[in-house]
Scaffold this active site. Structure first.
Site, PDB file in Angstrom:
ATOM      1  N   GLU A  94     -40.663  31.619  26.738  1.00  0.00           N
ATOM      2  CA  GLU A  94     -41.100  32.267  25.509  1.00  0.00           C
ATOM      3  C   GLU A  94     -41.788  33.587  25.819  1.00  0.00           C
ATOM      4  O   GLU A  94     -42.458  33.729  26.847  1.00  0.00           O
ATOM      5  CB  GLU A  94     -42.035  31.338  24.723  1.00  0.00           C
ATOM      6  CG  GLU A  94     -41.303  30.102  24.220  1.00  0.00           C
ATOM      7  CD  GLU A  94     -42.179  29.116  23.457  1.00  0.00           C
ATOM      8  OE1 GLU A  94     -41.619  28.269  22.756  1.00  0.00           O
ATOM      9  OE2 GLU A  94     -43.422  29.185  23.568  1.00  0.00           O
ATOM     10  N   CYS A 107     -46.082  40.225  25.404  1.00  0.00           N
ATOM     11  CA  CYS A 107     -46.639  39.196  26.280  1.00  0.00           C
ATOM     12  C   CYS A 107     -45.450  38.465  26.896  1.00  0.00           C
ATOM     13  O   CYS A 107     -44.689  37.795  26.186  1.00  0.00           O
ATOM     14  CB  CYS A 107     -47.516  38.237  25.482  1.00  0.00           C
ATOM     15  SG  CYS A 107     -48.164  36.865  26.455  1.00  0.00           S
ATOM     16  N   CYS A 114     -45.150  26.259  34.652  1.00  0.00           N
ATOM     17  CA  CYS A 114     -46.254  26.894  35.374  1.00  0.00           C
ATOM     18  C   CYS A 114     -46.566  26.128  36.650  1.00  0.00           C
ATOM     19  O   CYS A 114     -46.444  24.905  36.699  1.00  0.00           O
ATOM     20  CB  CYS A 114     -47.506  26.968  34.500  1.00  0.00           C
ATOM     21  SG  CYS A 114     -48.843  27.953  35.243  1.00  0.00           S
ATOM     22  N   CYS A 118     -54.085  24.149  34.569  1.00  0.00           N
ATOM     23  CA  CYS A 118     -55.212  24.348  33.655  1.00  0.00           C
ATOM     24  C   CYS A 118     -55.105  23.365  32.487  1.00  0.00           C
ATOM     25  O   CYS A 118     -54.083  23.307  31.803  1.00  0.00           O
ATOM     26  CB  CYS A 118     -55.225  25.782  33.135  1.00  0.00           C
ATOM     27  SG  CYS A 118     -55.251  27.021  34.443  1.00  0.00           S
ATOM     28  N   CYS A 121     -54.290  24.506  28.621  1.00  0.00           N
ATOM     29  CA  CYS A 121     -53.116  25.348  28.358  1.00  0.00           C
ATOM     30  C   CYS A 121     -51.877  24.486  28.180  1.00  0.00           C
ATOM     31  O   CYS A 121     -51.569  23.639  29.029  1.00  0.00           O
ATOM     32  CB  CYS A 121     -52.917  26.333  29.510  1.00  0.00           C
ATOM     33  SG  CYS A 121     -51.476  27.395  29.317  1.00  0.00           S
ATOM     34  N   CYS A 339     -52.533  32.609  22.665  1.00  0.00           N
ATOM     35  CA  CYS A 339     -52.876  32.328  24.062  1.00  0.00           C
ATOM     36  C   CYS A 339     -53.000  30.833  24.306  1.00  0.00           C
ATOM     37  O   CYS A 339     -53.713  30.129  23.601  1.00  0.00           O
ATOM     38  CB  CYS A 339     -54.223  32.995  24.417  1.00  0.00           C
ATOM     39  SG  CYS A 339     -54.029  34.551  25.245  1.00  0.00           S
TER      40      CYS A 339
END
Length: 346
Positions: A94, A107, A114, A118, A121, A339
């Site tokens: 995305e 962005c 990933c 974290c 997230c 975010c």
């Protein structure tokens, strides 16, 4: 579709020139093709209208252009646009266009999923399937630039590597993509308008400084004590704050450019006076500015936005210590484009 043909965008301009010489053609033909691939972002050899049909067929026989496709596009009530981008192997990442009255920002993602963990997230809940290639990163920017021109009547002005993935875990490809984005033979954007956001990989921050990069550095910090930071960002156990601090001091000594810290404040996690004072102390190691980011829920009750009173306390103490601080209100929350929300739900 599986193919044994080579992705033509993996070749340098010189390699393209050499290829044409081996085919008994003129070397300048490689320059023409290179321009079509990068400046004009051609998706097919048929688009290359100043090249003969025979040459286009020869390219088709030898190569593929593994371009992205915008699989779906969502528009937020605030004007933010989120793209679900389909890669040549069917995987999805995305990217987001964030408009303001004075600029449009892309962005972009650097990995499918990933590498890090974290807890706050959504992207981190996806396993890392692979790194993005330089052309796949570049194509995200081209797509958003086109949308910026179409919907907002102006070219893309800024790029942030704050999408899916940890950019420093895909360092070589990210650097190659930025080189193409900033090259006059690519998009010709200023590196000063590009920000790479990292959760903090010390040895790679030092490498960036040694490599003399010209773009900006942001660090997703969120806590300035190892105990708290490791509880929400477990990889901090491997890359503790002392190592991160040392790498940031090295960065500033080499580049003389400020760091940006991204910081979310959560209720019961980093909202104590001790957390505030630790953060202020960390901010004083290297010239910096702070972006306090609104938290965007991902369905985990453990993470809740801190109270306005705590936010004001953070702002007061930072300003008393002459630290530049901005509060960033999230955009695109209604389409999960804010975010921490990128998780391929579209």
């Amino acid at each position: 579709m599986v193919t044994n043909k080579k992705d033509i965008r993996a070749l340098s301009k010189q390699q393209l020139r050499d290829f044409f010489i081996k085919q008994g053609d003129k070397s300048f033909r490689g320059n023409q093709v290179y321009e079509w691939l990068w400046q004009k972002a051609a998706h097919s050899f048929e688009d290359m209208t100043n090249i003969s049909k025979e040459t286009r067929q020869m390219l088709e026989d030898h190569f593929v252009i593994n371009h992205i496709e915008v699989d779906s596009m969502q528009r937020s009530s605030d004007g933010t646009i989120k793209n679900a981008v389909r890669l040549h192997d069917g995987l999805i990442v995305e990217s987001v266009l964030i408009p303001t009255p004075t600029r449009t920002t892309a962005c972009v993602s650097s990995q499918v999923g990933c590498s890090l963990d974290c807890k706050f997230c959504a992207t981190a809940r996806l396993k890392r399937m692979r790194n993005l290639n330089p052309d796949e990163i570049y194509d995200q920017v081209v797509a958003i630039d086109n949308e910026s021109r179409h919907y907002y009547n102006r070219p893309l002005s800024n790029i942030v590597f704050m999408g899916m993935g940890e950019p420093l875990m895909n360092y070589n490809n990210v650097i190659k993509a930025i080189d193409k984005i900033t090259s006059p033979e690519g998009l010709g954007m200023s590196p000063r308008r590009i920000t790479l956001s990292t959760s903090g990989i010390p040895k790679m921050i030092k490498k960036m400084a040694d490599d003399g990069v010209k773009f900006n550095l942001a660090v997703s910090l969120h806590a300035a004590t190892d105990q708290v930071r490791t509880s929400i960002m477990p990889f901090n156990d491997t890359f503790p704050l002392e190592d991160l601090r040392e790498s940031l001091e090295y960065w500033y000594a080499k580049t003389k450019r400020k760091i940006s810290y991204e910081y979310v404040i959560w209720k019961g996690i980093n909202d104590s006076e001790a957390d505030i004072q630790a953060f202020v102390k960390f901010c004083k190691y290297v010239p910096c500015k702070v972006n306090i980011i609104e938290y965007n829920p991902i369905g985990d009750v453990h993470f809740q936005q801190a109270s306005p009173k705590i936010l004001e306390r953070y702002l007061t103490v930072l300003e008393q210590n002459n630290i530049v601080v901005n509060v960033r209100r999230s955009r695109g929350k209604d389409i999960d484009a804010a975010c921490g929300q990128l998780a391929n739900k579209s």
